[in-house]
Each structure stands twice: as C-alpha cells, then as structure tokens.
Design a protein around this motif. Structure first.
Motif, PDB file in Angstrom:
ATOM      1  N   UNK A 156       0.920  -1.691  -0.068  1.00  0.00           N
ATOM      2  CA  UNK A 156      -0.051   0.054  -0.003  1.00  0.00           C
ATOM      3  C   UNK A 156       0.888   1.197   0.241  1.00  0.00           C
ATOM      4  N   UNK A 157       1.784   1.296   0.556  1.00  0.00           N
ATOM      5  CA  UNK A 157       2.545   2.991   0.981  1.00  0.00           C
ATOM      6  C   UNK A 157       3.659   2.861  -0.642  1.00  0.00           C
ATOM      7  N   UNK A 158       3.952   1.493  -1.028  1.00  0.00           N
ATOM      8  CA  UNK A 158       4.827   1.620  -2.262  1.00  0.00           C
ATOM      9  C   UNK A 158       4.037   2.495  -3.198  1.00  0.00           C
ATOM     10  N   UNK A 159       2.573   1.393  -3.547  1.00  0.00           N
ATOM     11  CA  UNK A 159       1.398   1.746  -4.473  1.00  0.00           C
ATOM     12  C   UNK A 159       1.001   3.571  -4.436  1.00  0.00           C
ATOM     13  N   UNK A 160       1.237   3.867  -3.405  1.00  0.00           N
ATOM     14  CA  UNK A 160       1.139   5.957  -3.661  1.00  0.00           C
ATOM     15  C   UNK A 160       2.298   7.030  -4.011  1.00  0.00           C
ATOM     16  N   UNK A 161       3.310   6.271  -3.865  1.00  0.00           N
ATOM     17  CA  UNK A 161       3.636   7.070  -5.032  1.00  0.00           C
ATOM     18  C   UNK A 161       3.628   7.030  -6.008  1.00  0.00           C
ATOM     19  N   UNK A 162       3.551   5.594  -6.507  1.00  0.00           N
ATOM     20  CA  UNK A 162       2.811   5.454  -8.070  1.00  0.00           C
ATOM     21  C   UNK A 162       1.681   6.062  -9.060  1.00  0.00           C
ATOM     22  N   UNK A 163       1.323   6.153  -7.509  1.00  0.00           N
ATOM     23  CA  UNK A 163      -0.377   7.187  -7.933  1.00  0.00           C
ATOM     24  C   UNK A 163      -0.237   8.364  -8.000  1.00  0.00           C
ATOM     25  N   UNK A 164       0.758   9.416  -6.766  1.00  0.00           N
ATOM     26  CA  UNK A 164       1.255   9.720  -7.227  1.00  0.00           C
ATOM     27  C   UNK A 164       1.780  10.676  -8.393  1.00  0.00           C
ATOM     28  N   UNK A 165       3.193  10.421  -8.962  1.00  0.00           N
ATOM     29  CA  UNK A 165       3.846  10.876 -10.254  1.00  0.00           C
ATOM     30  C   UNK A 165       4.012   9.963 -11.461  1.00  0.00           C
ATOM     31  N   UNK A 166       3.219   8.498 -11.570  1.00  0.00           N
ATOM     32  CA  UNK A 166       2.857   7.928 -11.988  1.00  0.00           C
ATOM     33  C   UNK A 166       4.472   7.098 -12.158  1.00  0.00           C
ATOM     34  N   UNK A 167       5.325   6.423 -11.417  1.00  0.00           N
ATOM     35  CA  UNK A 167       6.118   5.905 -11.390  1.00  0.00           C
ATOM     36  C   UNK A 167       5.741   4.824 -11.465  1.00  0.00           C
ATOM     37  N   UNK A 168       7.024   4.238 -12.443  1.00  0.00           N
ATOM     38  CA  UNK A 168       6.974   1.738 -12.498  1.00  0.00           C
ATOM     39  C   UNK A 168       7.617   2.080 -11.070  1.00  0.00           C
TER      40      UNK A 168
END
Length: 363
Positions: free
Chosen positions: A297-309
C-alpha cells in the motif's frame, strides 16, 4: 530504622522522584528520521502514515541528480538516515564503502520486491539496497500537434531524424544530461547504453550534432511546464515527469494531452533504491522506514502520485488501473528486455564522455 538507613531511603526516594519528573519531557521528545530524497518522490500521506506508526517525524532534504547526491556525500555531509539513489549511484557508494549493510531480518517486506529487480549486478544479493521505484527515460509528446503532423512516436527517430525534425524545429527539448542523451543516441544506433567504445560514442556525438540545430534547448528542469503550456511538442524526459505534465495539462483544461512514447529501440531504466549511509545516526529507525515503504500500500502511493514504475509486486493491487495499464510505465515482457540500467563509469570513461559532451555543447 537508624538515622543512616533513614537518610539512605530519603536519598533513594528523592532520586526516584527526580527520574519521574523527567519522564514527561523525555516522552515528548520525538526521534527525527532524516531522508535525503528526490523532490516530489514521496507522498505526503505516506510520510504522515509512517510518522503515526513510528511516533516520530520525517525531515526531507532534496537533490536534483545523482551527481549532486554523490558530491555532497563525498564532501562529508552527514546526518542522513536514508538515501534514495539510482542503482548506478548505489554502485558508486558501495565502492566508496559509504553504505551500511542491510539487516534483512528487519526487512520482512523485502519479499514483496519482484525477483527481476533483485540481485542486480549493481548490488548482488541486495546487501545494501532495497528497490523502491523506477522510471524510464522516454519521449513525451503533445498528442494533438503530433497527430496533425503525422509523425511516428514509436522511435528515437522522432528526436534524431532530420526528416521528422524539420516539422518540429524549435519544438523539441532533450535532457541536459550527457549520460541520458548519449544513451538515447546509442539505442537509436543499435548499441547498448553502457557501450563506452570511443568510436561508437563518436557516432552518437555526430547523431546528436546533426539533430541539435532543430532542438529548442537542452532542458532537464522546466520541460514539464513547457510541455504543459504547449511551448514544446516533444520532450526527451522521464516517465514520471511526462505523467506530471499530462496531469497539469488536464488540470489547466488544455486542448491536448501529453502522452508517453517508449521507443521500440529500447531505453534507460532507472531503478531507485532505499539505502542507509554508513554514518546514519538512527539505523534502527532507518530499517523501520525502509520496511514500511516496502509494504504494498505504501509503495503504491508513489506510483499513484507521480506515475512512477513500481518493482513491488504487492503494490500492484493498490495502483490505479489506468496507470497499471500504461505500457510505457509498465512495459510488457518483450519491451522490458530492451531496457537497460546505466552503469557507473570509471575515470577514463567519464573523461571521454565528458570531452565528447563538451564538443556537442560548444559546436
């Protein structure tokens, strides 16, 4: 009780009272985790969640490139508990003996990282690093303008072939980064991004020289804004920046979208990792933070925020479907084979590349 015993008891009670009186003040003192990170590379919600869990505070400082990070640490900067370098910089830090080996017993969530992103040549066995996020250096483009011009977006030819550039003159920017630009040229020419053969580098230099007159600028700082407002139509940049440019264009209700284009020849994959400097003042808290960030869940936050892989398998179920479906951010297996991570250069290689880069910029 004689006078001696009574005096001893009074001293003991006084000491206990003084200790108890000091407890509230001590309890109010929070630990502070010092994180040295890329700008906009961690969700504020995630940070707040960790602070609530650890009953601590997180203080972030920021750098704009791996070179800046390495230079600051080389100059003696201390006090950081966790860093977030790209793997080539991890390799450089390992060579300098600047990192603390990770205690895997304190990182049970390391199991969430996909096997393909573990045990790399940069850090065999992940002795020092825990993969955090990834980006791909690719092309971002104005879908309306490129459609009007009828230009292909599936190749580095979009920024290197004069036939395409004649229609784009003054509307293209490329990264002001010698490794990244030479890597894109190498891929277009059919070479590895880590091939430092001087003759091949000279071919890349000539390719860049011929394209340079058509470009608007070398730009690693403001190309997100330039894409968003429509001043440029094509940018050589990072996947998460291109994602941000499109979010900004949508928010501003522009009559176009900013799309990702992953060239068929392949591209640079930047895998960023969480590491602990050997001089970290709070290694226990650093381990707690890294393990927290490896939770899905915590890892996914960044992807959802900035579209990172995202190299975290457990994060996939928390990532927004439209991001997970974007093959430029999450390439399929065939395209993934064409992605390469930049390796750390030795002094001779760096001198050669720097000389050729100077020739590109000055002529």
């Amino acid at each position: 009780m004689d006078l001696g015993e009574e005096s001893a008891v009074k001293k003991l009670l006084t000491a206990v009272a003084m200790l108890c009186a000091s407890l509230p003040a001590a309890a109010q003192k929070q630990e502070v985790l010092h994180l040295y990170n890329w700008n906009n590379y961690m969700s504020e919600e995630t940070v707040k969640r960790f602070e609530d869990v650890c009953k601590c505070k997180v203080k972030q400082s920021y750098y704009g490139s791996n070179d800046e990070l390495l230079a600051k640490l080389q100059a003696g900067a201390k006090g950081y508990d966790v860093l977030v370098p790209t793997m080539s910089a991890v390799e450089a830090l390992i060579k300098r003996n600047a990192l603390l080996p990770l205690d895997k017993a304190k990182l049970p969530n390391l199991k969430n990282v996909m096997p393909g992103y573990l045990n790399t040549a940069f850090d065999p066995g992940n002795t020092y690093s825990a993969p955090y996020a990834m980006s791909i250096t690719m092309l971002g483009y104005n879908d309306k303008k490129i459609a009007e011009l009828g230009l292909p977006t599936d190749s580095w030819a979009l920024i290197f072939d004069p036939k395409n550039l004649e229609k784009l003159k003054g509307k293209v920017t490329v990264l002001d980064d010698q490794r990244e630009l030479f890597a894109a040229a190498a891929k277009y020419l059919g070479y590895s991004v880590n091939d430092m053969d001087e003759e091949k580098l000279k071919q890349a230099r000539e390719l860049i020289r011929k394209a340079k007159p058509y470009w608007a600028a070398f730009n690693a700082q403001s190309y997100i804004k330039e894409l968003t407002v429509g001043n440029i139509w094509v940018a050589h940049g990072y996947s998460n920046d291109i994602f941000q440019a499109n979010l900004d264009a949508v928010a501003a209700k522009r009559p176009f979208a900013i799309k990702h284009a992953l060239p068929k020849e392949g591209a640079v994959l930047a895998l960023d990792a969480l590491v602990i400097p050997r001089s970290a003042p709070r290694p226990e808290l650093a381990h707690q933070f890294i393990n927290f960030m490896l939770d899905g869940r915590n890892s996914a936050d960044l992807t959802n925020l900035i579209g990172s892989g995202n190299p975290n398998d457990d994060a996939q179920k928390h990532i927004k479907p439209e991001i997970k479906a974007n093959k430029a951010v999450f390439p399929d297996a065939e395209m993934a084979k064409k992605l390469e991570m930049l390796k750390d250069l030795n002094a001779k290689q760096l001198r050669t590349l720097s000389r050729l880069w100077t020739e590109v910029k000055l002529k």
